[in-house]
Every structure is written in structure tokens, then in C-alpha cells.
Scaffold this motif. Structure first.
Motif, PDB file in Angstrom:
ATOM      1  N   GLY A  17      -9.005 -15.878 -23.876  1.00  0.00           N
ATOM      2  CA  GLY A  17      -9.050 -14.619 -23.682  1.00  0.00           C
ATOM      3  C   GLY A  17     -10.263 -14.136 -24.393  1.00  0.00           C
ATOM      4  N   ALA A  18     -10.470 -14.951 -25.410  1.00  0.00           N
ATOM      5  CA  ALA A  18     -11.604 -14.514 -26.307  1.00  0.00           C
ATOM      6  C   ALA A  18     -12.929 -14.768 -25.415  1.00  0.00           C
ATOM      7  CB  ALA A  18     -12.084 -15.263 -27.485  1.00  0.00           C
TER       8      ALA A  18
ATOM      9  N   THR B 273     -17.441 -12.708 -22.040  1.00  0.00           N
ATOM     10  CA  THR B 273     -18.204 -13.050 -20.840  1.00  0.00           C
ATOM     11  C   THR B 273     -18.279 -11.630 -20.027  1.00  0.00           C
ATOM     12  OG1 THR B 273     -17.132 -15.061 -20.637  1.00  0.00           O
ATOM     13  CG2 THR B 273     -18.191 -14.412 -18.631  1.00  0.00           C
ATOM     14  N   THR B 274     -17.026 -10.989 -20.246  1.00  0.00           N
ATOM     15  CA  THR B 274     -17.252  -9.610 -19.540  1.00  0.00           C
ATOM     16  C   THR B 274     -18.177  -8.743 -20.139  1.00  0.00           C
ATOM     17  OG1 THR B 274     -14.700  -9.945 -19.046  1.00  0.00           O
ATOM     18  CG2 THR B 274     -15.608  -7.797 -18.670  1.00  0.00           C
ATOM     19  N   ALA B 275     -18.285  -8.613 -21.409  1.00  0.00           N
ATOM     20  CA  ALA B 275     -18.953  -7.836 -22.275  1.00  0.00           C
ATOM     21  C   ALA B 275     -20.378  -8.060 -22.035  1.00  0.00           C
ATOM     22  CB  ALA B 275     -18.620  -8.009 -23.591  1.00  0.00           C
ATOM     23  N   ILE B 276     -20.823  -9.311 -21.844  1.00  0.00           N
ATOM     24  CA  ILE B 276     -22.118  -9.796 -21.676  1.00  0.00           C
ATOM     25  C   ILE B 276     -22.634  -9.545 -20.449  1.00  0.00           C
ATOM     26  CG2 ILE B 276     -23.632 -11.963 -21.649  1.00  0.00           C
ATOM     27  CD1 ILE B 276     -22.201 -12.961 -24.219  1.00  0.00           C
ATOM     28  N   GLY B 277     -21.608  -9.731 -19.389  1.00  0.00           N
ATOM     29  CA  GLY B 277     -21.771  -9.333 -18.081  1.00  0.00           C
ATOM     30  C   GLY B 277     -22.120  -7.941 -17.954  1.00  0.00           C
ATOM     31  N   LEU B 278     -21.198  -6.924 -18.392  1.00  0.00           N
ATOM     32  CA  LEU B 278     -21.554  -5.541 -18.460  1.00  0.00           C
ATOM     33  C   LEU B 278     -22.781  -5.156 -19.029  1.00  0.00           C
ATOM     34  CD1 LEU B 278     -18.162  -3.908 -19.235  1.00  0.00           C
ATOM     35  CD2 LEU B 278     -19.282  -4.137 -17.098  1.00  0.00           C
TER      36      LEU B 278
END
Lengths: 452, 329
Positions: free
Chosen positions: B136-137, B142-147
């Protein structure tokens, strides 16, 4: 001498086993397996000629006034993009040859991919284990369409401007996010920010070519890893591959085809005029021309845009879906989406989950062949509808009547062609069975006569 | 010079003789032998020669200026060069190279190997105890950095502020000018002709700028309610940009000889959307779903055409909610 070279190379790379395997890699022999190769060789010509063009082309919307060797344009206001293309066409030696060859190569590239795709669909080559190869090929086709569209849009002649306007209209029509998307891509309302030209340029000469080249490499890697499919016959089975080794048998044939493609493209580029942009003139927002036609591979989209009856989806005064969405965005999405899910659908429909190395002849799978024929005839009618205005000029057929006929035909003809194709496949198969049983009976009779 | 030639000849003969020499014991052939075909060899040599000649011809055509139809000759020369090369290779393929028929087993899947790959992955996580928490972490990071990587793309354009889509350069009193910036007088507009006009002192390269002007007889005009007085001396103005896909209206259908029963139409040549100038730009044919926006006109004291306001609706192709928007200057 040759031994010394191969040993030297192997001592420094340890790749002799791979080299041997590559030289003796087996190609099954059939003319239809060459369509993909033709596309590959077109791509080589596209990269080479495109690089040459980039040495002269200036992707800028800076306004300028033409003073040059083409008198009819003298004093005309235009962008640097258009001016530099006119200059490279008319003043740079061999420039026109290279530009026309580039344009022809693009048209042949997409045609070769489309025919290759038809071969793959009609022979069931997309089945397990080759689904990934097929998906990559479809992606290449989609990118090739976009790449071609950007290529002729960059020139900023009258036709490319009209094409971009339509692209903008289609982007705007996408429900909910259309205007935001168009604003993002164009950098504002049409004709957009000057940076839009930089965006198209980097996409056309760098991003998309690199992406296409990478996908071609991946496609070929998978083809060679899984080996080619082959038609049934002789000693060919699902487990045994029969064919000509890449060296020495296949290499001169393949290279011969490559140079033949080069020859055809340069002859076309030199002898058959294509997109004479100095005649179209520069694009201005307020200008348009009658009889505008896109390159052939976008003909189905203009046809679809023209076939749609007049309506926007409006509920309680609120515009939800503007008209260009159906023909310009939904149709291509549906066609590509359908092609992408086809292998999975067929697996589910036929409950056939086995790997296949032997190809079907189109008649061997009547329903698949019939369905693919129906889809093709649908797209063909939509495509023809896109040139109804030309048919009016050439034949005098009423434009409105033609569109009415196509609106009906687009639904009726595919149904008829489904039935017809299915019927032909079934008859061919039945005929073969009759022939086979007669052959067997004759053989039996002969043996009986010989024995008696 | 002669000695040099002799040396070259000797070297050539020596080499040729050496190649003919029977070598030491060789392993069995991999590629089977075939019958020689001297005639085909000559054909290939001839074709290669022609290819070379064509390539030289290309250089010659390129080098000489003022050759008429240079593009055509360049194309023929280069096409022939590649064509002869292709022919040479195809003759070689058919007559000079053995065409073997080899067989090979198709590869098979490697379930054992695949399982081992999977085991390496799963066993590598053997020390992990809080797997779901870690996954989850990692997912959140990954999602935050991708965004974060994607967000700067918003600089490409005004994603949210769509005010520019409804802004036009027209406002009350602005003069109509032709493409050279000359004011247009009402007396210059004749029936059955299509004029293009632009707002004075404004960028003509924006969708909201160009308008078409046509002059109609007073009894022909049936403008929608609320547009009383939008025509000036029978002259009506509409946005020149088609509401379907953004091409420019380029044709004015106004029959001058029988049959003249069809009403006049403003036609976009891209997809043949046709708009009726008599009734306020309503769609009479083609795929457009929205009427052409009309520009109210007035005639000033010196007889020049001026805008009496802004368009009746947003200009150009439609988008989500376009009918609920008003234009601004």
C-alpha cells in the motif's frame, strides 16, 4: 578471411551461437507474409527522407510575407512553416523528390500495415500464442495514423489547416472533457498557441517515430521468438515449422523486396505528384476550399463525419455530445477497441484456448471471415462516402442522394456481405469434402479393380 | 603505370588461383551445394552495373542545374538504381543461392522456468512481514510521484479557464474591414455575393474574427425573434466558422437561374453543413448541430458597416455545455 572475421567477432562478443541461429532462422514461404516487410521498408524510407526534410523545414508559426521563385504566392502572408516547405519543394535541389517520396511512403506504409492486418485477421494469425504480437501491431497502426496526420498538418498549407480545424472540432466534441482537452493540446482556442507547432513537431519527428521504432523492434522480437505461422500442407504441422533459412535463401529475397519498395517509392515520389502545397496556398482561419480530401487513411473518418445526420445531443438545453464525436472520435475508438478485443472474444466464442501455429484459410473459419468481411465493407462504404463530393464533380451524382444511399448502405451492405462471405466459405468447404470423398472412392475403386 | 597494371594483374591471378586450390580436409557442408549458373551470374553483374549507372545518372542530374523536370529525372534515376539492385538480388535468390527447405520444431512454453521466475519473486519477499502495508505504501508513493510528474503538463494550456473559448474581438461599434484592413461600406455589398469581413484592429487569425456578409431582400429575412434590427439594409453577418468542425464557410449557394426554389445557403466545404442566412443561420443540411452565430450590424454616418454588438452564441465547433455559454468581448 571470413572465418577470421567471425572468430574475431565471437572472441569479442561470444555471439557465434546466436549468429548461427539467426542465419538459419526459418521463414515459411507465402506471398502474404511479405506485407509486414513492405511496411518495415517504408518505415526505413520515412526515417531517411524525413530526416532530410527536417534539415530544411522550420516548424514555426511566425508570420512572414512570401517573396520567392513561385510567383503566384508573391506577397502572400504565411507562416515560416509553410514558407520553408514551399522553399524546400521548389528551390532546394531534390527537395521535392524527397518530400513527395516521404508522403508516398507514408501512404504506402499505412496501406501495407492495413493489408497486413487483414491477412492476420482472415487467417487467424492473432490466435494464441501470438496475441501480444497482434496488440503491438495494432498499436503501431494507430500511431502511424496519428503520425501521418501530424505530418501533413505541420506544413500549414490550406489543407493541413482545414485538417487541424477538424481535429480541433473532434477534440472539442468529446463529452465532458473535450474543451479542456483541446485547450491542453492547442494551448488555447484554435488555432492555438505558437507552441502548438513545437508540440506537433516534437511528436512527429521524435516521440512517435521512436515509439513506432521501439514497437516494431518488439513486434519483430516476438515474431522471431514464437516463429512464423504457416499454412497447412506438406510436412507442415502444428509442431513442425518448414521453410527457407534466412541465410542464404531468404536474405536476397528480402533485400530484393526492400530495394523494390525503395524503387517504387522513389519512382512515385519523382513521377506522381502528391500534395502540391504551393497550389493549395497558406492556411488562414477564414479560408477553406472545395474538394478537400485527406490522405487515404483518414478517408473513413471524413466519411463518417459527413454521414452523421444533423444533431447534437442536447438535454434540457445543455449540449452533451456535439455531432463530430460520433464519426471523429467514437468510430475510430470502436474500430480499434473491437480489433483489440477480437482475440479474447474469439477465444470465448469458440472456446478454443489452444495454441495455433497453423493458419486458417479464410474458408476454414466461415463466421470469422464473414464478420471481418462485414466490418471491412462497413468501413469501405464509410470511406467512399467521404469522397461523395468528388463523385458529384466527376459523375454529376447528387451529393445529398449519395449520402442518403450510403446512410442505408452502411447498414444493409455489411449484412449482405456477411451472409455472402459465410455462404462462399461454407460452399468451398463442402466442395472440398465432396472432392476428397470422391478421390477416396476412386482410389478404392482403383485398388479394388487392381486387386480383382 | 604499365608495371603497376602488371602487378595488379599478377596479384589478381594469384588470388584467383589460391581460391581454386583444394584446401585441407573440411567438415561436411552445412549449406548444400548446387549447380553453378554462369549465365545468371552475368545477368546479376549486368543488373548491378545498371544499378551503378542509374546511381551515377542521379548524381549527374543532381549536379547539372537548369535541367527541366529535374524532380522527375531524379526520381527515375534513383528508382531505377534501387529497381536494378532489387532485380539483381531476386535473380541471385532464384539462380545463385541454394533454396533449402529446413524443418524445425516450434518452441514450447516453459512452465517450469516460468514457475522458477515466479518463485524468485515470491521468495525474495520472504523476510517481509507487513506485506499489504508495504504494498500500500509503495502504491501511494508511486501514485503520488506519478501525479507529480504529470501535473506540469497542465502548463500546456488553460485546462479550467475556458473563458477564451467564448471571447471574440467583436463589440458594439467595431468597424468591419476587408482582408487589407479597409472599412467595408454597406453599398459595396451586393445580393448573391459572399463577402468575408474582419473586425478592425484585431487579429484575424482567431475563430471569433471572420464573418461572412450576404445581402438579402427585405421580404426574404425571417430572423428569429429578438433579432429585430440585426440586419442592416438587408445585409446579415454570420460567423464564418462552421459550428460542426471548425472549417471556414467557403460557398454561398444562391441559384441565379432556374430552379431557384432552394433558399440561399452558406456551405462549409469540409462536411457540407449548410446554413440558411434568411432564418438566422439555422442548419438546413449536413452534420452541424447548431446554427451559425449571427453578428448584429449597423451602418454608421459615413455608410460603413459596424457591429451592433457581439455574436448570438459561441463561435466555432461545439463542446459540452456550449449552448449555455454567452460570448464576451
Amino acid at each position: 578471411m571470413i572465418e577470421r572475421t567471425t572468430r574475431t567477432l565471437d572472441e569479442r562478443s561470444h555471439t557465434a551461437p546466436f549468429g548461427f541461429k539467426a542465419l538459419r532462422y526459418i521463414f515459411p514461404d507465402h506471398w502474404s507474409f511479405l506485407l509486414g516487410e513492405i511496411a518495415l521498408y517504408c518505415f526505413i524510407v520515412l526515417v531517411a527522407t524525413g530526416t532530410y526534410l527536417a534539415l530544411f523545414f522550420d516548424p514555426s508559426t511566425a508570420q512572414t510575407v512570401y517573396h520567392g521563385s513561385y510567383a503566384p504566392l508573391n506577397g502572400a502572408h504565411m507562416t515560416e512553416a509553410y514558407r520553408s516547405t514551399v522553399r524546400l519543394s521548389l528551390d532546394v535541389k531534390a527537395g521535392l523528390l524527397i518530400r513527395q517520396t516521404h508522403h508516398w511512403a507514408a501512404d504506402v506504409f499505412v496501406a501495407a500495415i492495413a493489408l497486413h492486418l487483414m491477412r492476420i485477421v482472415f487467417t487467424g494469425a492473432f490466435r494464441k500464442p501470438r496475441e501480444l504480437t497482434y496488440y503491438i501491431g495494432l498499436t503501431i497502426l494507430g500511431l502511424a495514423l496519428l503520425e501521418g496526420y501530424l505530418g501533413y498538418s505541420l506544413v500549414d498549407d490550406l489543407l493541413s489547416g482545414m485538417g487541424l480545424a477538424i481535429g480541433y472540432g473532434v477534440a472539442l466534441s468529446i463529452p465532458l472533457v473535450g474543451a479542456n482537452l483541446a485547450a491542453l493540446v492547442w494551448g488555447g482556442p484554435f488555432p492555438g498557441d505558437p507552441a502548438f507547432w513545437s508540440r506537433m513537431y516534437i511528436a512527429h519527428v521524435f516521440l512517435l517515430p521512436i515509439l513506432i521504432a521501439t514497437l516494431i523492434a518488439l513486434h519483430l522480437f516476438l515474431v522471431s521468438s514464437l516463429h512464423h505461422t504457416q499454412f497447412r500442407g506438406g510436412r507442415k504441422t502444428e509442431k513442425r515449422l518448414v521453410g527457407v533459412p534466412s541465410f542464404p535463401g531468404q536474405a536476397p529475397r528480402s533485400l530484393g523486396l526492400m530495394f523494390a519498395v525503395f524503387a517504387a517509392l522513389f519512382l512515385l515520389g519523382g513521377l506522381v505528384q502528391i500534395n502540391p502545397i504551393w497550389i493549395w496556398g497558406p492556411y488562414h482561419v477564414a479560408d477553406s476550399t472545395n474538394g478537400a480530401q485527406p490522405d487515404w487513411y483518414l478517408g473513413w473518418l471524413i466519411g463518417a463525419l459527413r454521414l452523421m445526420p444533423s444533431f447534437d445531443v442536447v438535454i434540457a438545453g445543455r449540449t452533451l455530445v456535439p455531432n463530430p464525436f460520433w464519426g471523429g472520435a467514437l468510430l475510430p475508438t470502436a474500430v480499434f477497441g473491437g480489433l483489440f478485443v477480437w482475440p479474447a472474444l474469439e477465444r470465448r466464442f469458440t472456446r478454443d484456448r489452444h495454441p495455433h501455429n497453423l493458419l486458417d484459410r479464410p474458408r476454414d473459419a466461415p463466421r470469422r471471415t464473414a464478420f471481418a468481411t462485414a466490418v471491412l465493407t462497413f468501413l469501405f462504404i464509410v470511406f467512399v462516402a467521404g469522397s461523395a463530393d468528388r463523385a458529384y464533380v466527376l459523375m454529376g451524382w447528387s451529393y445529398a442522394t449519395q449520402i442518403d444511399v450510403y446512410r442505408v448502405g452502411v447498414f444493409v451492405v455489411p449484412v449482405v456481405s456477411y451472409w455472402l462471405a459465410h455462404r462462399i466459405c461454407v460452399e468451398l468447404l463442402r466442395n472440398e469434402r465432396v472432392e476428397a470423398s470422391r478421390h477416396a472412392a476412386e482410389l478404392e475403386a482403383e485398388q479394388a479393380a487392381g486387386g480383382g | 603505370m604499365r608495371r603497376l597494371w602488371r602487378w595488379i594483374l599478377v596479384a589478381f591471378v594469384w588470388r584467383a588461383a589460391r581460391e581454386e586450390e583444394p584446401g585441407e580436409e573440411r567438415p561436411p557442408r552445412i549449406v548444400p551445394d548446387g549447380a553453378p549458373s554462369p549465365r545468371a551470374e552475368l545477368v546479376v553483374v549486368a543488373l548491378l552495373g545498371l544499378a551503378a549507372l542509374s546511381a551515377v545518372a542521379f548524381i549527374a542530374v543532381y549536379a547539372f542545374d537548369r535541367i527541366p523536370d529535374q524532380t522527375q529525372y531524379l526520381g527515375i534515376a534513383l528508382g531505377c538504381a534501387f529497381g536494378f539492385l532489387a532485380a539483381a538480388l531476386i535473380v541471385a535468390a532464384h539462380h545463385l543461392v541454394v533454396t533449402e527447405e529446413l524443418e524445425e520444431e516450434y518452441g514450447r512454453p516453459h512452465p517450469g522456468e516460468a514457475d522458477r521466475v515466479a518463485r524468485v519473486v515470491t521468495e525474495s519477499g520472504g523476510r517481509l512481514r507487513r506485506r499489504r502495508l508495504l504494498a500500500g505504501a509503495a502504491g501511494v508513493a508511486t501514485t503520488a510521484i506519478g501525479l507529480a510528474a504529470i501535473v506540469p503538463a497542465a502548463s500546456l494550456g488553460p485546462i479550467y479557464n475556458l473563458g477564451r473559448f467564448t471571447r471574440t474581438p467583436w463589440r458594439r461599434g467595431r468597424r468591419l474591414v476587408d482582408q487589407n484592413g479597409r472599412p467595408i461600406r454597406a453599398a459595396e455589398i451586393h445580393p448573391a455575393e459572399l463577402f468575408t469581413a474582419y473586425p478592425e484592429h484585431a487579429d484575424p487569425e482567431q475563430l471569433g474574427a471572420p464573418v461572412v456578409l450576404v445581402k438579402l431582400e427585405p421580404d426574404q429575412l425571417h430572423l428569429p425573434p429578438g433579432r429585430k434590427g440585426w440586419a442592416a439594409d438587408g445585409i446579415v453577418a454570420y460567423s464564418k466558422i462552421c459550428t460542426h468542425a471548425g472549417c471556414a464557410i467557403g460557398l454561398y449557394r444562391t441559384p441565379l437561374f432556374p430552379p431557384v426554389d432552394k433558399p440561399p445557403g452558406l456551405v462549409c466545404p469540409c462536411h457540407y453543413s449548410t446554413f440558411d442566412p434568411e432564418t438566422g443561420g439555422t442548419v438546413v443540411y449536413g452534420p452541424a448541430g447548431r446554427a451559425l452565430p449571427q453578428l448584429p450590424l449597423t451602418i454608421d454616418g459615413s455608410g460603413n458597416l459596424r457591429a451592433a454588438g457581439n455574436f448570438s452564441g459561441p463561435v466555432g465547433p461545439s463542446w459540452w455545455g456550449v449552448r449555455n455559454r454567452r460570448v464576451s468581448s
